[in-house]
Scaffold this active site. Sequence first.
Site: not given
Length: 246
Positions: A30, A41-42, A109, A112, A127, A135, A220
């Site tokens: 992310a 989102f975490r 991961q 987007d 992911h 559908c 990181n």
Amino acid sequence: MSKDREREETIHAFLEMVAQSDNIVFFGGAGVSTESGIPDFRSVDGLYSQEYDYPPETILSHTFYRRNPEEFYRFYRNKMLCLTAQPNTAHQKLAELEAAGKVRAVVTQNIDGLHQLAGSRKVLELHGSVHRNYCESCHASYDAEYILRSEGVPRCTKCGGDIKPDVVLYEEGLDNRTIQEAISFIAQADMLIIGGTSLAVYPAAGLVDYYQGQKLVLVNKTATPRDGMADLVLKESIGELFGKIK
């Protein structure tokens, strides 16, 4: 040695490794996309508790999707569909390095599609992707714009069935073919760069164990459980760091 000098030497060592490698695999999370304005989102921003009755990990689960698809899609449209985001320097530099024959694959991961938008060709999406939707009845395909413009649970225009994003929800398994291909690239790499991930989400984080080389780099801003096994650890902005690659 001062911290500034130590940092400069670590960055220099990273750039030397990249220059000397021609079989690089990048494994990203992310933190690569947050520099393009896509929120993780975490992260706790207070909005979830105000706007949603459940934590994001619950909403993005297979069980919740089946039981409460309208609420799932309300969250999904608001938080997961950032279709105006553009690739940042890290995405662009990885595409350049692939075109130059140095990067062999990007394992991500993220869902987007920014690596592909930047020009990367070999992208393994662990992911899934927001840009692929299907559908559940007739398997017709739909793009992310269709999902964004729809209301409630998006329906298939051909058969009226429910449309599901091709993303791996909590409780769902990863695509085995994608996993095996990622393992193959990582096992053969002479340099593995891991960027923008806390290496906390399994089974994706376990892919690191397949690397057999001597140039394992972790980029990181916070510590990860694998820092001790890395040859280099850089707590840098990934975009700024990749911007230094010539």
